[in-house]
Write a protein that holds these residues in place. Structure first.
Motif, short mmCIF file in Angstrom:
data_model
loop_
_atom_site.label_atom_id
_atom_site.label_comp_id
_atom_site.label_asym_id
_atom_site.label_seq_id
_atom_site.Cartn_x
_atom_site.Cartn_y
_atom_site.Cartn_z
N ILE A 55 72.54 10.28 -14.14
CA ILE A 55 73.34 10.27 -12.92
C ILE A 55 74.13 11.58 -12.84
CG2 ILE A 55 75.25 9.16 -11.70
CD1 ILE A 55 74.35 6.55 -13.17
N GLY A 56 73.74 12.43 -11.95
CA GLY A 56 74.41 13.71 -11.79
C GLY A 56 74.68 14.00 -10.34
N LEU A 57 74.95 15.26 -10.05
CA LEU A 57 75.29 15.65 -8.69
C LEU A 57 74.11 15.43 -7.74
CD1 LEU A 57 77.24 18.92 -9.51
CD2 LEU A 57 78.16 16.65 -9.04
N GLY A 58 72.88 15.54 -8.27
CA GLY A 58 71.71 15.31 -7.44
C GLY A 58 71.64 13.89 -6.91
N ASN A 59 72.09 12.92 -7.72
CA ASN A 59 72.11 11.53 -7.26
C ASN A 59 73.11 11.33 -6.13
OD1 ASN A 59 71.19 11.45 -10.18
ND2 ASN A 59 70.78 9.35 -9.56
N ILE A 60 74.28 11.97 -6.27
CA ILE A 60 75.37 11.71 -5.33
C ILE A 60 75.15 12.42 -4.00
CG2 ILE A 60 77.87 11.79 -5.00
CD1 ILE A 60 77.03 9.99 -7.27
N TRP A 61 74.61 13.65 -4.02
CA TRP A 61 74.40 14.31 -2.74
C TRP A 61 72.91 14.53 -2.41
CZ3 TRP A 61 77.25 19.35 -4.49
CH2 TRP A 61 76.36 20.24 -5.09
N GLY A 62 72.07 14.76 -3.43
CA GLY A 62 70.66 15.04 -3.16
C GLY A 62 69.89 13.83 -2.64
N PHE A 63 70.05 12.71 -3.32
CA PHE A 63 69.32 11.49 -2.94
C PHE A 63 69.64 11.05 -1.51
CE2 PHE A 63 68.92 6.93 -2.55
CZ PHE A 63 67.64 6.69 -3.03
N PRO A 64 70.92 10.94 -1.11
CA PRO A 64 71.21 10.50 0.26
C PRO A 64 70.63 11.43 1.32
CG PRO A 64 73.17 10.34 -1.12
CD PRO A 64 72.15 11.10 -1.90
N THR A 65 70.69 12.74 1.07
CA THR A 65 70.18 13.69 2.05
C THR A 65 68.66 13.57 2.19
OG1 THR A 65 71.94 15.23 1.42
CG2 THR A 65 70.15 16.12 2.73
N GLN A 66 67.97 13.42 1.06
CA GLN A 66 66.52 13.24 1.09
C GLN A 66 66.17 11.98 1.88
OE1 GLN A 66 64.26 15.28 0.11
NE2 GLN A 66 64.79 16.33 -1.77
N ALA A 67 66.90 10.91 1.62
CA ALA A 67 66.62 9.65 2.31
C ALA A 67 66.85 9.78 3.81
CB ALA A 67 67.49 8.54 1.73
N ALA A 68 67.96 10.42 4.19
CA ALA A 68 68.29 10.55 5.61
C ALA A 68 67.27 11.39 6.37
CB ALA A 68 69.68 11.17 5.76
N ASN A 69 66.71 12.38 5.69
CA ASN A 69 65.77 13.28 6.35
C ASN A 69 64.32 12.82 6.27
OD1 ASN A 69 67.61 15.19 7.29
ND2 ASN A 69 67.60 16.33 5.38
N HIS A 70 64.07 11.72 5.55
CA HIS A 70 62.68 11.27 5.38
C HIS A 70 62.53 9.76 5.61
CE1 HIS A 70 62.73 15.08 3.02
NE2 HIS A 70 61.57 15.22 3.60
N GLY A 71 63.06 9.30 6.72
CA GLY A 71 62.76 7.94 7.14
C GLY A 71 63.65 6.85 6.59
N GLY A 72 64.79 7.20 6.00
CA GLY A 72 65.74 6.18 5.54
C GLY A 72 65.13 5.19 4.57
N GLY A 73 65.02 3.94 5.00
CA GLY A 73 64.49 2.90 4.14
C GLY A 73 63.06 3.16 3.69
N ALA A 74 62.27 3.89 4.48
CA ALA A 74 60.91 4.23 4.09
C ALA A 74 60.93 5.12 2.84
CB ALA A 74 60.20 4.95 5.23
N PHE A 75 61.88 6.05 2.81
CA PHE A 75 62.02 6.91 1.63
C PHE A 75 62.42 6.08 0.42
CE2 PHE A 75 64.62 9.40 -1.27
CZ PHE A 75 63.84 10.54 -1.48
N LEU A 76 63.31 5.12 0.62
CA LEU A 76 63.75 4.26 -0.49
C LEU A 76 62.56 3.50 -1.08
CD1 LEU A 76 67.11 2.71 0.82
CD2 LEU A 76 66.82 4.52 -0.85
N MET A 77 61.70 2.98 -0.22
CA MET A 77 60.55 2.22 -0.69
C MET A 77 59.61 3.09 -1.52
SD MET A 77 59.72 0.02 2.76
CE MET A 77 58.19 -0.60 2.08
N VAL A 78 59.31 4.29 -1.03
CA VAL A 78 58.43 5.20 -1.76
C VAL A 78 59.09 5.65 -3.05
CG1 VAL A 78 57.22 7.41 -1.67
CG2 VAL A 78 57.29 5.95 0.36
N TYR A 79 60.39 5.92 -2.98
CA TYR A 79 61.15 6.36 -4.16
C TYR A 79 61.07 5.31 -5.27
CZ TYR A 79 65.19 7.37 -7.12
OH TYR A 79 66.01 7.60 -8.20
N LEU A 80 61.32 4.06 -4.92
CA LEU A 80 61.28 2.99 -5.92
C LEU A 80 59.89 2.83 -6.51
CD1 LEU A 80 63.54 0.34 -4.14
CD2 LEU A 80 64.14 1.76 -6.11
#
Length: 440
Positions: free
Chosen positions: A23-48
């Motif tokens: 858990i680093g800075l990438g989790n706190i700011w990188g992950f949310p930005t990636q999710a917001a720019n790539h379909g929200g919940g769709a990104f979460l599903m692929v990520y998991l």
């Protein structure tokens, strides 16, 4: 030298420390930005999905090498590669040490920014306007002041050892991080505009589910969010008792890391929509504004518009990021320290100070050549070093490790399936990730 090797006293201590490494800075700011720019919940599903298929086996593999050898990454990789390829393994271990130093060299600078920004609201509370402006403004003297402070803060924990330093502080810092994160989520969720942000983050946009950019982003984020390839998970795994169940512990670490990343999205994305509701621009050409401007530009504006409560929210937010940074630098620093203590028979205090001095010199070199080196070092470490080392770990466990590799010896059907998955499937998948990231 004393043959008694320090280690973790409890499973929860290990899980918190290993999750803190991930858990680093990438989790706190990188992950949310990636999710917001790539379909929200769709990104979460692929990520998991990718987390389960690739990142989790990669983390298990790194931990497994260290746990079996009960040694630092250089010695562990030398043992795992066998007599014929021992030099290759040790060389890869040394390269891993340089990767950890490279990671620390830029990460300590960014972590210093977090500490500086966390102090700015306190300066405002004390009526020190000039101090607040200095703390919030990127400058050479600010970097020269806060980078060494953060390096020393990390060293103070590492000097204490594994059980009394890393484990003890992980048990303190990780619950604090979780409590602060949930508290901020609750507060932001109560603001106007937050509901729209929550919907944008959680509701899947399935039109993006087959977008190659989404898949590549999810694969990269899942792999790098678990801090794989630096050697931190390997050295942490070596501090576990031999009888521990690595599969269960790996799942626990990955689960906690994922929970924090998902919660970070529930904080950052709604906060940005709250800012947008208040007239602050958060999108640029249809995409969410990048992480750096987002963290140091948009969110401070939002905190300023909150009035007096914004002072406390701003402090809590950047203090949260400072904790996330610290738990990551602890594990990266432990990698070269463990090697020096065990291979060069140096006292832990002296080894920690030596590594900290090397990191300080590397960080100062970047600071004085910021425009040239900062982005370059980040690119080399994250886009090249980490995936190549992760791929090497798969090859070591699946192909080079002959004797003592219990994954392939009289195990249950489930463990044997995992072993062959690591041997055949994971190298192909990780190579694909690497080639896509490089060509992007």
């Amino acid at each position: 030298m004393n043959n008694t090797r320090d280690g973790f006293n409890s499973r929860i201590g290990f899980v918190l420390a290993a999750a803190g490494s991930a858990i680093g800075l990438g989790n706190i700011w990188g992950f949310p930005t990636q999710a917001a720019n790539h379909g929200g919940g769709a990104f979460l599903m692929v990520y998991l999905l990718v987390l389960f298929l690739l990142a989790l086996p990669a983390m298990f593999t790194e931990m497994y090498i260290g746990h079996t050898a009960q040694a630092n990454p250089v010695k562990a990789l030398g043992k795992a590669c066998g007599e014929k390829s021992a030099l290759l393994g040790k060389t890869a271990g040394i390269i891993g040490l340089f990767g950890a130093i490279g990671m620390l060299s830029f990460y300590s600078i960014v972590a210093g920014w977090m500490v500086s920004h966390s102090l700015a609201p306190l300066a405002e509370l004390a009526g020190q306007t000039q101090a607040k402006q200095w703390l919030n403004t990127n400058s050479l003297d600010r970097n020269l002041f806060f980078t060494p402070i953060f390096i020393l803060l990390t060293a103070a924990i590492i000097i204490k050892g594994v059980s009394q330093g890393i484990e003890k502080w992980s048990r303190r810092l990780m619950p604090l991080l979780l409590v602060m994160l949930i508290s901020l989520i609750i507060y932001i969720a109560m603001q106007e505009g937050a509901a729209e942000g929550i919907r944008a983050y959680l509701i899947p946009d399935f039109s993006n589910i087959t977008d190659p950019k989404l898949i590549i982003s999810a694969m990269g984020q899942a792999f790098f969010s678990l801090s794989i390839g630096v050697g931190g998970m390997m050295v942490y795994g070596s501090y576990l008792k031999k009888e521990e169940n690595l599969v269960k512990l790996s799942i626990s670490v990955a689960a906690l890391d994922t929970v924090i990343a998902v919660l970070a999205g529930l904080l950052i994305i709604p906060a940005l929509f709250v800012a947008q509701h208040q007239g602050i621009e958060v999108y640029n050409n249809g995409a969410l504004i990048g992480e750096g401007q987002l963290i140091f530009g948009i969110l401070p504006q939002l905190f300023n518009q909150m009035g007096e409560i914004g002072i406390f929210v701003g402090f809590a937010f950047f203090f949260l990021l400072s904790i996330a940074a610290l738990t990551s630098t602890i594990s990266s620093t432990e990698v070269p320290v463990a090697y020096i203590v065990e291979s060069k028979f140096m006292d832990r205090r002296k080894a920690t100070l030596l590594v900290s001095l090397v990191v300080l010199v590397a960080s100062m070199t970047i600071i004085f050549n910021f425009n040239t080196l900062f982005g370059f070092v980040i690119n080399v470490v994250t886009n090249y070093h980490l995936p190549i080392m992760g791929l090497f770990y798969f090859i070591v466990v699946g192909w080079l490790w002959k004797r003592g590799n219990v994954l392939f010896e009289n195990q249950t059907k489930t463990i044997k399936l995992l072993a062959y998955y690591i041997k055949f499937v994971c190298p192909i998948m990780l190579t694909a990730v690497f080639l896509n990231i490089v060509s992007a």
